[in-house]
Design a protein around this motif. Structure first.
Motif, PDB file in Angstrom:
ATOM      1  N   SER A  54      48.683  18.264  -3.213  1.00 33.54           N
ATOM      2  CA  SER A  54      50.116  18.680  -3.617  1.00 33.54           C
ATOM      3  C   SER A  54      50.095  20.325  -3.199  1.00 33.54           C
ATOM      4  O   SER A  54      50.842  20.670  -2.583  1.00 33.54           O
ATOM      5  N   PHE A  55      48.862  20.949  -3.480  1.00 34.50           N
ATOM      6  CA  PHE A  55      49.053  22.314  -3.429  1.00 34.50           C
ATOM      7  C   PHE A  55      48.744  22.715  -1.603  1.00 34.50           C
ATOM      8  O   PHE A  55      49.548  23.499  -1.238  1.00 34.50           O
ATOM      9  N   ILE A  56      47.967  21.994  -0.952  1.00 30.95           N
ATOM     10  CA  ILE A  56      47.632  22.183   0.471  1.00 30.95           C
ATOM     11  C   ILE A  56      49.153  21.674   1.070  1.00 30.95           C
ATOM     12  O   ILE A  56      49.373  22.477   2.258  1.00 30.95           O
ATOM     13  N   LEU A  57      49.664  20.739   0.843  1.00 28.75           N
ATOM     14  CA  LEU A  57      50.672  20.187   1.519  1.00 28.75           C
ATOM     15  C   LEU A  57      51.968  21.273   1.493  1.00 28.75           C
ATOM     16  O   LEU A  57      52.732  21.468   2.248  1.00 28.75           O
ATOM     17  N   ILE A  58      52.054  21.904   0.269  1.00 33.77           N
ATOM     18  CA  ILE A  58      53.231  22.719   0.015  1.00 33.77           C
ATOM     19  C   ILE A  58      52.741  24.189   0.702  1.00 33.77           C
ATOM     20  O   ILE A  58      53.781  24.602   1.483  1.00 33.77           O
ATOM     21  N   LEU A  59      51.400  24.484   0.681  1.00 32.90           N
ATOM     22  CA  LEU A  59      51.078  25.688   1.374  1.00 32.90           C
ATOM     23  C   LEU A  59      51.419  25.402   2.887  1.00 32.90           C
ATOM     24  O   LEU A  59      51.981  26.247   3.467  1.00 32.90           O
ATOM     25  N   ASN A  60      51.011  24.431   3.510  1.00 36.51           N
ATOM     26  CA  ASN A  60      51.109  24.271   5.055  1.00 36.51           C
ATOM     27  C   ASN A  60      52.390  23.980   5.529  1.00 36.51           C
ATOM     28  O   ASN A  60      52.793  24.518   6.477  1.00 36.51           O
ATOM     29  N   ILE A  64      51.451  24.396  16.141  1.00 36.08           N
ATOM     30  CA  ILE A  64      51.681  23.816  14.734  1.00 36.08           C
ATOM     31  C   ILE A  64      51.156  22.291  14.860  1.00 36.08           C
ATOM     32  O   ILE A  64      51.201  21.822  13.553  1.00 36.08           O
ATOM     33  N   ALA A  65      50.685  21.846  16.050  1.00 39.64           N
ATOM     34  CA  ALA A  65      50.488  20.426  16.196  1.00 39.64           C
ATOM     35  C   ALA A  65      49.208  20.216  15.070  1.00 39.64           C
ATOM     36  O   ALA A  65      48.958  19.143  14.422  1.00 39.64           O
ATOM     37  N   PRO A  66      48.044  20.940  15.083  1.00 42.01           N
ATOM     38  CA  PRO A  66      46.961  20.696  13.985  1.00 42.01           C
ATOM     39  C   PRO A  66      47.551  20.642  12.826  1.00 42.01           C
ATOM     40  O   PRO A  66      47.124  19.416  11.926  1.00 42.01           O
ATOM     41  N   GLY A  67      48.065  21.507  12.365  1.00 40.32           N
ATOM     42  CA  GLY A  67      48.809  21.552  10.877  1.00 40.32           C
ATOM     43  C   GLY A  67      49.555  20.375  10.632  1.00 40.32           C
ATOM     44  O   GLY A  67      49.525  19.740   9.773  1.00 40.32           O
ATOM     45  N   TRP A  68      50.566  20.044  11.833  1.00 35.36           N
ATOM     46  CA  TRP A  68      51.268  18.963  11.684  1.00 35.36           C
ATOM     47  C   TRP A  68      50.500  17.674  11.481  1.00 35.36           C
ATOM     48  O   TRP A  68      50.795  16.773  10.443  1.00 35.36           O
ATOM     49  N   TRP A  69      49.809  17.402  12.474  1.00 36.96           N
ATOM     50  CA  TRP A  69      48.979  15.938  12.196  1.00 36.96           C
ATOM     51  C   TRP A  69      48.295  16.054  10.772  1.00 36.96           C
ATOM     52  O   TRP A  69      48.096  14.917  10.385  1.00 36.96           O
ATOM     53  N   PHE A  70      47.533  16.890  10.618  1.00 32.18           N
ATOM     54  CA  PHE A  70      46.702  17.163   9.431  1.00 32.18           C
ATOM     55  C   PHE A  70      47.694  16.653   8.133  1.00 32.18           C
ATOM     56  O   PHE A  70      47.197  16.029   7.346  1.00 32.18           O
ATOM     57  N   SER A  71      48.646  17.439   7.998  1.00 31.91           N
ATOM     58  CA  SER A  71      49.711  17.079   6.814  1.00 31.91           C
ATOM     59  C   SER A  71      50.206  15.832   6.818  1.00 31.91           C
ATOM     60  O   SER A  71      50.278  15.328   5.784  1.00 31.91           O
ATOM     61  N   PHE A  72      50.300  15.155   7.927  1.00 27.04           N
ATOM     62  CA  PHE A  72      50.829  13.687   8.114  1.00 27.04           C
ATOM     63  C   PHE A  72      49.649  12.904   7.554  1.00 27.04           C
ATOM     64  O   PHE A  72      50.036  11.878   6.764  1.00 27.04           O
ATOM     65  N   ILE A  73      48.389  13.326   7.717  1.00 24.86           N
ATOM     66  CA  ILE A  73      47.381  12.522   7.352  1.00 24.86           C
ATOM     67  C   ILE A  73      47.388  12.645   5.888  1.00 24.86           C
ATOM     68  O   ILE A  73      47.230  11.606   4.942  1.00 24.86           O
ATOM     69  N   LEU A  74      47.431  13.759   5.249  1.00 24.03           N
ATOM     70  CA  LEU A  74      47.467  14.023   3.858  1.00 24.03           C
ATOM     71  C   LEU A  74      48.525  13.375   3.057  1.00 24.03           C
ATOM     72  O   LEU A  74      48.371  12.880   2.009  1.00 24.03           O
ATOM     73  N   ILE A  75      49.782  13.397   3.763  1.00 22.23           N
ATOM     74  CA  ILE A  75      51.013  12.735   3.071  1.00 22.23           C
ATOM     75  C   ILE A  75      50.753  11.399   3.068  1.00 22.23           C
ATOM     76  O   ILE A  75      51.367  10.701   2.161  1.00 22.23           O
ATOM     77  N   LEU A  76      50.005  10.801   3.740  1.00 21.14           N
ATOM     78  CA  LEU A  76      49.725   9.226   3.991  1.00 21.14           C
ATOM     79  C   LEU A  76      48.707   9.092   3.055  1.00 21.14           C
ATOM     80  O   LEU A  76      48.826   7.850   2.197  1.00 21.14           O
ATOM     81  N   ILE A  77      47.830   9.921   2.827  1.00 18.37           N
ATOM     82  CA  ILE A  77      46.910   9.622   1.649  1.00 18.37           C
ATOM     83  C   ILE A  77      47.395   9.655   0.084  1.00 18.37           C
ATOM     84  O   ILE A  77      47.412   8.963  -0.781  1.00 18.37           O
ATOM     85  N   LEU A  78      48.492  10.635   0.122  1.00 20.39           N
ATOM     86  CA  LEU A  78      49.328  10.892  -0.910  1.00 20.39           C
ATOM     87  C   LEU A  78      50.015   9.596  -1.342  1.00 20.39           C
ATOM     88  O   LEU A  78      50.137   8.949  -2.478  1.00 20.39           O
TER      89      LEU A  78
END
Length: 379
Positions: free
Chosen positions: A234-240, A327-341
């Motif tokens: 939750s925190f890292i997705l909001i931050l990114n 922003i590509a690295p942050g976008w891709w990683f955030s997408f992975i995190l949102i799938l984990i969520l």
């Protein structure tokens, strides 16, 4: 003859003493066999299942934390570009305000706990005793706080943005999900979305406070890594999303989760004061409310969460050629995190479904997912 009679009486007394000892000895099973001691104490299937999932959550947590450190570092290029080329942009210095606000939120929460703990402890049902009653009272105070907090954040969004593009018709607004990135690469227009940046920073601070509390004070919880992973995501997705100016999309994610937390936290609080059983009017009303919680949870966290923010993120991969390399690295990683969520939300949905269906079938509420005691620290 008298000696034989006396011998029989002595044997009878000796047998009675052994039976008394069996009843009094806590290390003796009902069948007379000795109970295992120390680490050999048998645990319930529920606890064993929690341990299995805890190992999974811990492994995922290591990956998420490690990756987040790297991805957050890569966002510095976009932050520098935004400061030079955009009239307004997210700044790393904003995190200092977030940390200060998180500390303030912690003191407010502590005061709230101190204020409510005693009346909640006294008002709990009689089925809670000793340490379990203390733990349950602490949880209920947290649930009452969550009910109030998430009600406020949800009401704020609907009052201010229901008629904007932000809140989709699936979430009972008048928005347009295809416009959730209309501001990119800049921040959302404060004239169209007043106080959205401030709302976002408050949410970031609240989730940071919850994450730090989980790390510092809740390591004895049986589901420590499960909750740690959820709070960290939750925190890292909001931050990114803040640093990448994806506030509209991030707010949609927050709305789909905050709305469900209102129902879940309030339902758990009610159950602590009255456990539904049988077909009394109170029980039927509480069963109905649990059913409503389940419907809202599945609708918001699985259907809306998947079809609005997750799908729109997928559709916008590679847009904005000028900034995409940054922003590509942050976008891709955030997408992975949102799938984990999303996986965690689905996991909880299945658990809630089992609990609610089981309660309706047995006409007795039994939450097998909720451990009654804290795990013991290993020496």
């Amino acid at each position: 003859m008298s000696q034989v009679k006396r011998s029989v009486q002595d044997q009878s007394k000796e047998k009675n003493v052994k039976i008394d000892n069996l009843e009094k000895d806590p290390l003796i099973h009902d069948n007379g066999s000795e109970k295992p001691q120390g680490d050999e104490t048998p645990r319930s299937k529920n606890q064993i299942s929690l341990d299995k999932y805890e190992k999974i959550w811990r492994t995922i947590s290591i990956f998420v934390v490690t990756g987040s450190l790297w991805v957050t570092y890569t966002l510095k290029d976009f932050a520098e570009w935004s400061a030079k080329n955009l009239p307004t942009s997210a700044k790393w210095s904003d995190i200092y305000y977030v940390a200060t606000l998180a500390l303030f939120i912690y003191f407010v929460r502590s005061f709230f706990r101190m204020l409510l703990y005693k009346p909640v402890y006294d008002g709990l049902e009689g089925r809670y005793f000793g340490e379990e009653r203390e733990q349950r009272a602490q949880k209920v105070v947290k649930w009452v706080h969550d009910t109030i907090y998430y009600s406020c954040t949800t009401i704020f969004l609907y009052v201010n943005y229901r008629k904007t593009v932000l809140i989709d018709p699936m979430l009972f607004g008048e928005g347009d999900r295809t416009q959730l990135f209309k501001n990119m690469p800049g921040l959302p227009d404060p004239q169209e979305f007043p106080y959205l940046k401030e709302y976002y920073l408050v949410q970031m601070a609240a989730h940071l406070c919850t994450l730090v509390e989980q790390i510092l004070f809740k390591r004895d919880e049986a589901k420590y890594y499960e909750y740690f992973l959820h709070h960290f995501l939750s925190f890292i997705l909001i931050l990114n999303s803040y640093m990448q100016h994806e506030l509209l999309l991030g707010t949609t994610v927050l709305l789909t989760h905050d709305m469900t937390d209102v129902f879940l936290a309030s339902g758990r609080s009610l159950e602590a004061f009255f456990k539904p059983k049988g077909t009394s009017l109170k029980s039927i009303l509480l069963y109905s409310y649990f059913g409503l919680c389940l419907v809202v949870w599945i609708y918001c966290r699985t259907i809306c969460f998947t079809t609005i923010p997750i799908y729109q993120s997928y559709l916008n991969f590679g847009n904005w050629p000028e900034i995409w390399p940054m922003i590509a690295p942050g976008w891709w990683f955030s997408f992975i995190l949102i799938l984990i969520l999303m996986v965690m939300d689905t996991y909880w949905s299945v658990i809630m479904l089992k609990i609610v269906v089981g309660a309706l079938y047995r006409r007795e509420y039994k939450n097998t997912y909720d451990p009654k005691i804290l795990k013991k620290r290993e020496n």
